[in-house]
Enzyme design. Structure first.
Site, mmCIF file in Angstrom:
data_model
loop_
_atom_site.group_PDB
_atom_site.id
_atom_site.type_symbol
_atom_site.label_atom_id
_atom_site.label_comp_id
_atom_site.label_asym_id
_atom_site.label_seq_id
_atom_site.Cartn_x
_atom_site.Cartn_y
_atom_site.Cartn_z
ATOM 1 N N LYS A 35 0.884 -1.213 0.024
ATOM 2 C CA LYS A 35 -0.038 -0.116 -0.070
ATOM 3 C C LYS A 35 0.875 1.313 0.141
ATOM 4 O O LYS A 35 2.351 1.158 0.199
ATOM 5 C CB LYS A 35 -0.736 -0.043 1.175
ATOM 6 C CG LYS A 35 -0.107 0.116 2.473
ATOM 7 C CD LYS A 35 -0.962 -0.506 3.964
ATOM 8 C CE LYS A 35 -0.182 -0.103 5.091
ATOM 9 N NZ LYS A 35 -0.922 -0.927 6.074
ATOM 10 N N TYR A 254 14.400 31.007 7.095
ATOM 11 C CA TYR A 254 13.033 31.390 7.556
ATOM 12 C C TYR A 254 13.092 31.594 9.051
ATOM 13 O O TYR A 254 13.429 30.591 9.774
ATOM 14 C CB TYR A 254 11.961 30.601 7.300
ATOM 15 C CG TYR A 254 11.684 30.563 5.873
ATOM 16 C CD1 TYR A 254 10.932 31.704 5.189
ATOM 17 C CD2 TYR A 254 11.532 29.289 5.099
ATOM 18 C CE1 TYR A 254 10.844 31.782 3.906
ATOM 19 C CE2 TYR A 254 11.166 29.521 3.747
ATOM 20 C CZ TYR A 254 10.841 30.685 3.012
ATOM 21 O OH TYR A 254 10.534 30.600 1.669
HETATM 22 C C1 LIG Z 1 0.017 -1.715 6.592
HETATM 23 C C2 LIG Z 1 -0.466 -3.074 7.335
HETATM 24 C C3 LIG Z 1 0.416 -4.181 7.594
HETATM 25 C C4 LIG Z 1 2.096 -4.090 7.446
HETATM 26 O O1 LIG Z 1 2.463 -3.550 8.602
HETATM 27 P P1 LIG Z 1 4.150 -3.308 8.935
HETATM 28 O O2 LIG Z 1 4.151 -2.908 10.114
HETATM 29 O O3 LIG Z 1 4.469 -2.285 7.896
HETATM 30 O O4 LIG Z 1 4.668 -4.604 8.764
HETATM 31 C C5 LIG Z 1 -0.086 -5.560 7.807
HETATM 32 N N1 LIG Z 1 -1.471 -5.497 8.201
HETATM 33 C C6 LIG Z 1 -2.162 -4.462 7.863
HETATM 34 C C7 LIG Z 1 -3.581 -4.865 8.194
HETATM 35 C C8 LIG Z 1 -1.843 -3.265 7.276
HETATM 36 O O5 LIG Z 1 -2.639 -2.333 7.348
#
Ligand SMILES: *Cc1c(COP(=O)(O)O)cnc(C)c1O
Length: 359
Positions: A35, A254
């Site tokens: 994702k 800034y």
């Molecule tokens: C993003 C996600 C993961 C992966 O988690 P990590 O800590 O990056 O390994 C696993 N399960 C679900 C449901 C997630 O949303």
């Protein structure tokens, strides 16, 4: 000259980290989580390099469609399920799997008429208290899914709240709540994210779901990839576009947030918060100039950061600056910026970034 911002993506490191998942959880299938554009690493190329994955996890139908479009045939799971019932026909057409975490999704599935029944992961809230059916509601929800014409196979899913903390007893508690909730129910089980894969073998079950560790980032508080035998996949680099000499008491950037304590050289690198570099990175946040450590000074701008070049007498315009990656753990940069490595890599903005694929 184009803006010199490059994210080097080390595919060999990605493959190495995938093997670490296999070694840590040899009896489990691996749902590689890609994702958020594979945590900023570029989803297409990450997925193409992870040919051994048993499946992929994404957060939206758009991401899942893209995976089917580039020819991915493994199971693809929508980790938050669907957002509206209108998505269901397309989900069925693309043969995607869905996580169902809420009663509203259940009733939409019950009303749907799909060409193909879906594989559903029933999400149980074992203590994260964000998404999922409470343990007492797991069996009724499971029964409704089993009897739903739009549903083929039903599997069992939960997510952990404390897997980043090796000293916490919470993960074991969640696992035992999950096990009690699904006792007697048929279906494959999936609980483990990266932290659990490395820290709690009992959580592995049928499918593990690594995200962060695939990208070579430690899932644990206070440790780096190297400590965990992982290799960083992304090296974010830019170049110096100016080296300027300032006088003692000159204020830089800034709000004049940095005042030169002596006459000194200040470098400017072409990277800023508009590119995903954290605006909250404090003075002293490390970068590498010509492979050697330096610290940023003053406020991070949209397109630039200023760098303390004391001790870098040879530094000149065009020299390479590494923001994180090879030789500079992203975990350490995150700490200086009051955030976590997840946020840093996910925020890398494709605005002006070139990806460079490294074997
Ligand atoms: C993003 C996600 C993961 C992966 O988690 P990590 O800590 O990056 O390994 C696993 N399960 C679900 C449901 C997630 O949303």
């Amino acid at each position: 000259m184009t803006r010199p911002l490059v994210a080097g993506i080390h595919l060999s490191a990605l493959k190495h980290n995938f093997q670490k998942v296999r070694q840590a959880a040899p009896a489990s299938k691996v749902m590689a989580v890609v994702k958020a554009n594979a945590y900023g690493h570029g989803m297409d190329r990450v997925v193409s390099a992870l040919t051994g994955a048993d499946g992929f996890g994404v957060a939206s139908l758009e991401e899942a469609s893209r995976l089917r479009q580039i020819g991915i045939q493994q199971p693809v799971t929508l980790l938050e399920g669907f957002f509206e019932k209108d998505e269901l026909a397309e989900i069925a057409r693309l043969q995607l799997d869905v996580v169902v975490h809420h009663e509203s999704q259940l009733s939409q599935l019950e009303c749907a008429k799909l060409a193909m029944p879906l594989r559903v992961w029933l999400k149980i809230d074992s203590g994260m208290h964000r998404l999922g059916f409470l343990p007492d509601d797991a069996i009724p929800a499971y029964q409704r899914l089993v009897h739903c014409a739009s549903v083929g196979k039903v599997d069992l899913f939960s997510h952990l709240a404390y897997a980043d903390d090796r000293r916490s007893g919470y993960t074991e508690r969640q696992l035992s709540i999950f096990q009690d909730a699904v006792k007697g129910l048929e279906g494959e089980c999936s609980v483990a994210n990266s932290g659990a894969i490395l820290g709690w073998p009992d959580t592995h079950r049928d499918w593990v779901r690594p995200g962060l560790m695939l990208y070579g980032i430690s899932p644990f508080i206070g440790s780096t990839a190297e400590d965990e035998g992982l290799q960083p996949v992304m090296t974010l680099g830019s170049r110096l576009i100016a080296v300027n000499r300032y006088r003692r008491q000159d204020a830089v950037g800034y709000g004049g947030a940095w005042v030169c304590p002596e006459d000194m050289d200040v470098g400017v690198a072409a990277i800023g918060y508009g590119d995903g570099y954290p605006r909250h990175a404090a003075s002293g946040t490390p970068v590498l100039v010509n492979g050697k450590r330096a610290g940023i000074v003053g406020r991070v701008s949209m397109d630039m950061v200023t760098i303390d070049l004391r001790g870098h007498a040879d530094a000149k315009v065009g020299d390479p600056v590494v923001l994180w990656g090879d030789g500079l753990p992203v975990e350490e940069v995150a700490q200086h910026a009051g955030t976590i490595a997840y946020e840093l890599v996910c925020s890398v903005a494709p605005r002006s970034l070139r990806y460079e694929i490294l074997e």
